[in-house]
Design a protein around this motif. Structure first.
Motif, mmCIF file in Angstrom:
data_model
loop_
_atom_site.group_PDB
_atom_site.id
_atom_site.type_symbol
_atom_site.label_atom_id
_atom_site.label_comp_id
_atom_site.label_asym_id
_atom_site.label_seq_id
_atom_site.Cartn_x
_atom_site.Cartn_y
_atom_site.Cartn_z
ATOM 1 N N PRO A 122 0.398 -1.373 0.187
ATOM 2 C CA PRO A 122 0.295 0.136 -0.052
ATOM 3 C C PRO A 122 0.532 1.031 -0.115
ATOM 4 C CG PRO A 122 -0.095 -0.774 2.492
ATOM 5 C CD PRO A 122 0.800 -1.759 1.186
ATOM 6 N N PHE A 123 1.919 0.486 0.121
ATOM 7 C CA PHE A 123 2.828 2.488 -0.005
ATOM 8 C C PHE A 123 3.618 2.524 -1.497
ATOM 9 C CE2 PHE A 123 2.378 0.869 4.348
ATOM 10 C CZ PHE A 123 2.378 1.972 4.901
ATOM 11 N N TYR A 124 2.902 2.126 -2.418
ATOM 12 C CA TYR A 124 3.614 2.572 -3.727
ATOM 13 C C TYR A 124 3.628 3.820 -4.049
ATOM 14 C CZ TYR A 124 4.166 1.388 -9.023
ATOM 15 O OH TYR A 124 4.667 2.120 -10.923
ATOM 16 N N ARG A 125 5.037 4.461 -4.745
ATOM 17 C CA ARG A 125 4.998 5.781 -5.102
ATOM 18 C C ARG A 125 5.096 6.652 -3.581
ATOM 19 N NH1 ARG A 125 3.745 6.140 -11.268
ATOM 20 N NH2 ARG A 125 4.819 4.934 -12.033
ATOM 21 N N ILE A 126 4.925 6.243 -2.274
ATOM 22 C CA ILE A 126 4.695 7.001 -1.162
ATOM 23 C C ILE A 126 5.062 8.259 -0.895
ATOM 24 C CG2 ILE A 126 5.760 5.498 0.640
ATOM 25 C CD1 ILE A 126 2.001 7.068 0.978
ATOM 26 N N SER A 127 6.668 7.764 -1.249
ATOM 27 C CA SER A 127 7.313 9.722 -1.350
ATOM 28 C C SER A 127 6.858 10.170 -2.162
ATOM 29 C CB SER A 127 8.674 8.784 -2.157
ATOM 30 O OG SER A 127 8.279 8.275 -3.749
ATOM 31 N N GLU A 128 6.456 10.233 -3.162
ATOM 32 C CA GLU A 128 5.291 11.045 -4.084
ATOM 33 C C GLU A 128 4.567 11.937 -2.914
ATOM 34 O OE1 GLU A 128 3.726 10.327 -7.544
ATOM 35 O OE2 GLU A 128 6.126 9.241 -8.535
ATOM 36 N N ALA A 129 3.754 11.382 -2.497
ATOM 37 C CA ALA A 129 2.541 11.820 -1.987
ATOM 38 C C ALA A 129 3.274 12.354 -0.119
ATOM 39 C CB ALA A 129 1.367 10.545 -0.604
ATOM 40 N N ILE A 130 4.675 12.092 0.000
ATOM 41 C CA ILE A 130 5.246 12.633 0.974
ATOM 42 C C ILE A 130 5.789 14.100 0.635
ATOM 43 C CG2 ILE A 130 7.337 12.236 2.704
ATOM 44 C CD1 ILE A 130 6.617 9.453 3.123
ATOM 45 N N ASP A 131 6.275 13.896 0.043
ATOM 46 C CA ASP A 131 7.164 15.246 -0.630
ATOM 47 C C ASP A 131 5.389 16.353 -0.924
ATOM 48 O OD1 ASP A 131 9.695 15.261 -0.945
ATOM 49 O OD2 ASP A 131 9.217 13.678 -3.352
ATOM 50 N N VAL A 132 4.578 15.798 -1.552
ATOM 51 C CA VAL A 132 2.968 16.968 -1.768
ATOM 52 C C VAL A 132 3.093 17.115 -0.288
ATOM 53 C CG1 VAL A 132 0.702 17.483 -1.676
ATOM 54 C CG2 VAL A 132 1.699 15.976 -2.850
ATOM 55 N N VAL A 133 3.136 17.006 0.673
ATOM 56 C CA VAL A 133 3.236 17.893 2.172
ATOM 57 C C VAL A 133 4.866 17.739 3.158
ATOM 58 C CG1 VAL A 133 0.483 16.387 2.942
ATOM 59 C CG2 VAL A 133 3.508 15.424 3.958
ATOM 60 N N ALA A 134 5.486 17.585 2.447
ATOM 61 C CA ALA A 134 6.023 18.073 3.579
ATOM 62 C C ALA A 134 7.776 17.866 2.281
ATOM 63 C CB ALA A 134 7.225 16.726 4.373
ATOM 64 N N PRO A 135 7.482 18.775 1.581
ATOM 65 C CA PRO A 135 8.985 18.928 0.323
ATOM 66 C C PRO A 135 10.508 18.397 0.902
ATOM 67 C CG PRO A 135 7.624 20.956 0.615
ATOM 68 C CD PRO A 135 6.988 20.160 2.132
#
Length: 478
Positions: A122-135
């Motif tokens: 369930p964490f596929y490409r979660i790095s992109e979502a993290i960058d949205v809230v914490a660049p």
């Protein structure tokens, strides 16, 4: 899968092949979800590198959340039958640990990047979502997530997630983003609290942030609230008071009558000298543990129904929300352009009457244009005005199309719809780009054919539910 990038296409193909072996019904459903991808791509609301497949957790998923030192890791070790997670009274790990089945006889630890690139988790490409809230934090994924494998047979075909101890006031935005993500995707959510501290601020923070909207959720039944380490109350022999205090805290958070369990780990519990008290505690503990384990063992069934529900939600979202909202935006854009064009036409009509009258083309009630009575030098002005009017009208029309589109798009970009992530503004751009006719009222790609396809997809979700019912009924009989 021509609309997705090669990496995603290959991942989806591998996932489909694996599911066809493990759960053929879900293997078939992947093709249906890919068809929704095709429709969304045609409407322009789903970027070419994205797929609805990546937003679904295809394996049974259980998340374990709770306050610091509430015994989450100890419970996981007890459930797995071996010591996989470190335990302690303080926060022993500030990362999310994704636990899946591994080779017999060994446990392995892998970095967070292994999860970010694997569609099964369930964490596929979660790095992109993290960058949205914490660049910039997406590059530091390993500080947030890790993967462990366990040989426990209880993990065969399912995923368990152990979260760091929760304190909303101290949690980073990226950690809160991951927490919300796994709650949304989980089939079962175990929320742990420490019986030794039933009413601390951290407990209220956990209730408010993790499950503040739980009562309004359609999947409210997947939350289990667990008061752990009840053995510590045996010394004062006041479990009822502790449970009552916990219930008050739940009630203050709005969870009146919510289901909860009181347990403690039999392998690390404190000694209870009084035999009668010990038997009473053990009886209550075993009853609650049995119910929790029963729910854990049943996530396979929940998973299959959840995925079909996700498929229906996506289809309905495109049909009942995205399509009509884009149609409304296109309608607003058309009205603005038509209003300007009508005003411009009226202005040019008045101007034409004034010019032709000034040039003497009107004789009383009759009109005598220059091509009816021979050529005169003044006719150049007449023809020049006509050409200039046509050129200026076209220029102003194209400019107004763009300005009206920009105005409508600005409001559309601020909107958010509950449901699968789609880009309404991008779909609108496709509907108004180029020389698209103002007479076309439908959004781009949302023709009668695609609308019919979406209605059929919604109907097919019922067929998949029936197949699941038949599958699980036959499994029960066997």
């Amino acid at each position: 899968m021509s609309q997705t990038d090669p990496v995603t296409a290959s991942h989806i193909a591998g996932l489909r092949a694996q599911l066809q072996q493990e759960h053929p019904i879900l293997g078939d459903l992947i093709s249906e979800v890919c068809e929704l991808d095709r429709i969304a791509h045609k409407m322009g609301v789903l970027p070419g590198s994205n797929s609805f497949v990546t937003g679904i957790s295809w394996w049974p998923l259980v998340s374990v959340l709770g306050t610091f030192s509430s015994g989450k890791s100890s419970f996981i070790n007890y459930y797995l039958g071996h010591d996989l997670q470190r335990t302690g009274n303080q926060a022993v790990d500030e990362r999310f640990t994704v636990i899946c089945h591994g080779p017999a006889g060994e446990s392995r630890r892998l970095p967070g990047v292994s999860l970010d690139s694997d569609l099964r988790f369930p964490f596929y490409r979660i790095s992109e979502a993290i960058d949205v809230v914490a660049p910039g934090e997406g590059r530091r994924l390993d500080t947030y997530i890790q993967l462990k494998t366990s040989p426990s047979p209880r993990l065969d075909g399912r995923i368990l997630i152990d979260s760091p101890g929760f304190d909303a006031d101290r949690q980073r935005d990226a950690t809160l983003r991951i927490t919300d993500h796994i709650v949304d995707l989980s089939d079962l959510v175990l929320v742990f609290f420490d019986a030794r501290h039933p009413e601390p601020g951290a407990m209220r923070d956990t209730l408010q942030h993790l499950v503040a909207d739980v009562l309004a959720r359609p999947d409210v039944g997947k939350f289990l609230f667990i008061l752990n380490q009840m053995d510590m109350t045996a010394r004062e022999n006041n479990p009822e008071e502790v449970v009552a205090a916990w219930q008050r805290a739940m009630s203050e958070a709005g969870f009146v009558g919510s289901q909860f369990h009181c347990i403690y780990n039999p392998e690390v519990c404190v000694e209870i000298p009084d035999e009668g008290v010990r038997r009473n505690f053990e009886s209550r503990r075993d009853e609650s543990l049995a119910k929790i384990v029963e729910r854990l063992d049943g996530v396979d069934v929940l998973r299959s129904y959840r995925i079909v529900a996700n498929f229906e939600t996506i289809a309905r979202h495109l049909l009942e929300v995205v399509g009509p909202r884009l149609a409304s935006a296109v309608g607003a854009w058309r009205r603005l352009v038509f209003l300007f064009d009508a005003s411009l036409l009226l202005l040019f009509a008045v101007l034409a009457l004034w010019i032709t009258n000034s040039l003497g083309y009107w004789d009383g009630m009759s009109f005598s244009p220059p091509w009816w009575d021979g050529f005169r030098a003044s006719h150049w002005l007449f023809y020049g005005v006509i050409v200039a009017a046509v050129v200026l009208s076209w220029y102003l029309h194209t400019r107004v199309r763009k300005l009206a589109a920009r105005f409508v798009r600005k409001g559309l970009a601020k909107e958010s719809t509950d449901g699968p992530p789609v880009d309404l503004a991008a779909g609108f751009d496709r509907s108004v780009r180029g020389a698209r006719s103002l007479l076309n009222r439908r959004p781009a790609g949302f023709g009668a054919g695609l609308e019919t396809s979406l209605r059929r997809a919604v109907a097919r979700s019922d067929e998949y539910i029936q197949r699941l019912n038949d599958h699980h009924a036959s499994s029960t009989k066997q």
